[in-house]
Design a protein around this motif. Structure first.
Motif, mmCIF file in Angstrom:
data_model
loop_
_atom_site.group_PDB
_atom_site.id
_atom_site.type_symbol
_atom_site.label_atom_id
_atom_site.label_comp_id
_atom_site.label_asym_id
_atom_site.label_seq_id
_atom_site.Cartn_x
_atom_site.Cartn_y
_atom_site.Cartn_z
ATOM 1 N N THR A 34 0.848 -1.193 0.000
ATOM 2 C CA THR A 34 0.000 0.000 0.000
ATOM 3 C C THR A 34 0.882 1.241 0.000
ATOM 4 O O THR A 34 1.761 1.389 0.854
ATOM 5 C CB THR A 34 -0.914 0.021 1.237
ATOM 6 N N ARG A 167 0.245 -0.868 8.250
ATOM 7 C CA ARG A 167 0.325 -1.032 6.801
ATOM 8 C C ARG A 167 0.819 -2.426 6.441
ATOM 9 O O ARG A 167 0.294 -3.069 5.519
ATOM 10 C CB ARG A 167 1.281 0.046 6.254
ATOM 11 N N PHE A 200 -5.725 0.559 9.870
ATOM 12 C CA PHE A 200 -4.787 1.359 9.080
ATOM 13 C C PHE A 200 -5.333 2.758 8.836
ATOM 14 O O PHE A 200 -4.612 3.758 8.990
ATOM 15 C CB PHE A 200 -4.501 0.666 7.753
ATOM 16 N N TYR A 204 -3.674 6.161 10.026
ATOM 17 C CA TYR A 204 -3.279 7.084 8.964
ATOM 18 C C TYR A 204 -3.733 8.505 9.303
ATOM 19 O O TYR A 204 -2.965 9.466 9.170
ATOM 20 C CB TYR A 204 -3.894 6.621 7.637
#
Length: 270
Positions: A34, A167, A200, A204
């Motif tokens: 990612t 991640r 995630f 983030y």
């Protein structure tokens, strides 16, 4: 270790192994990963540049304010044990005292002796002014920048590491899903993937908010720099005024080798 502790241990060990495996495949086998968007990458790079330059500025300003590496080491140790820095006498104050002592020994009644005493007194004043400048610079410039490195940047780096782990968990779940064969197994992995994606995304956003906060740090550092330059200007102006006054006084002193006239003795009664 009880059963619950053992389960947690094996679960944590499994998570670490999965992350290590995913990381290795990305580095060696170019496995899919990612990617962060361009804006987020720019925020990461800005934070890293800010950290790097702030560390260099702090180190070099400390060197300017305190050229003695042994004294800087002592100050560093005092900070780490939460103790006050020692209030050291400056080199100018030491020199000033030497001038004063020399002038008194040579004879304050002579031109040279008087000049030494005056110069010594001025050096002591300059040293005191220097200490005030150093104290102001440390409080208004160095300390806020150190607080940023020890506070904001450490928090950012901590959250970045957590984000990178989330991640890796997310990409490991994606890899597992691609390799899954049975529908039953796929359904279970899809649920794991949804949870990993949610974790995630939350991390983030947390990290992004912290990185965006570097803009506020820049504004604060600008104010600190302005305070430092103002303190420098004040310091140099004071030094100029003090030394200009000394220069005038020394110019007015006799330059010959003869001693200054002693005071007339009191008249004696006859």
């Amino acid at each position: 270790m009880n059963m619950d502790g053992f389960r947690k241990f094996t679960q944590d060990a499994g998570t670490l192994f999965t992350r290590a495996k995913q990381y290795t495949e990305e580095k060696l086998l170019n496995a899919e990963k990612t990617e962060y968007d361009a804006h987020f990458e720019n925020l990461l790079q800005r934070a890293e540049r800010t950290r790097c330059w702030t560390e260099k500025m702090v180190a070099n300003v400390e060197t300017v304010l305190q050229p003695n590496p042994n004294a800087r080491l002592e100050d560093y140790v005092m900070e780490k044990v939460d103790r006050k820095r020692p209030d050291r006498i400056t080199n100018r104050e030491v020199l000033g005292q030497i001038y004063v002592d020399a002038g008194n020994d040579v004879g304050p009644g002579t031109a040279y002796g008087a000049a030494l005493v005056k110069a010594g007194q001025v050096e002591q004043r300059l040293g005191n002014t220097e200490r005030e400048f150093i104290s102001s610079s440390m409080h208004n410039y160095l300390q806020p920048l150190k607080n940023f490195l020890e506070g904001d940047m450490k928090t950012i780096n901590k959250e970045r590491k957590i984000l990178e782990n989330k991640r890796l968990d997310l990409d490991a779940a994606k890899t597992k899903l691609r390799k899954a064969k049975s529908d039953e197994n796929k359904a279970k992995i899809e649920e794991e993937l949804r949870m990993a994606q949610s974790d995630f995304d939350k991390q983030y956003e947390i990290t992004k908010l912290l990185l965006e906060g570097v803009s506020s740090a820049h504004a604060n550092h600008l104010r600190c720099l302005q305070d430092l330059i103002e303190a420098q200007h004040t310091y140099f102006v004071q030094c100029s005024e003090i030394t200009s006054d000394l220069q005038k006084q020394l110019t007015s002193l006799p330059t010959g080798t003869e001693s200054a006239k002693p005071s007339a003795p009191p008249a004696s009664d006859k």
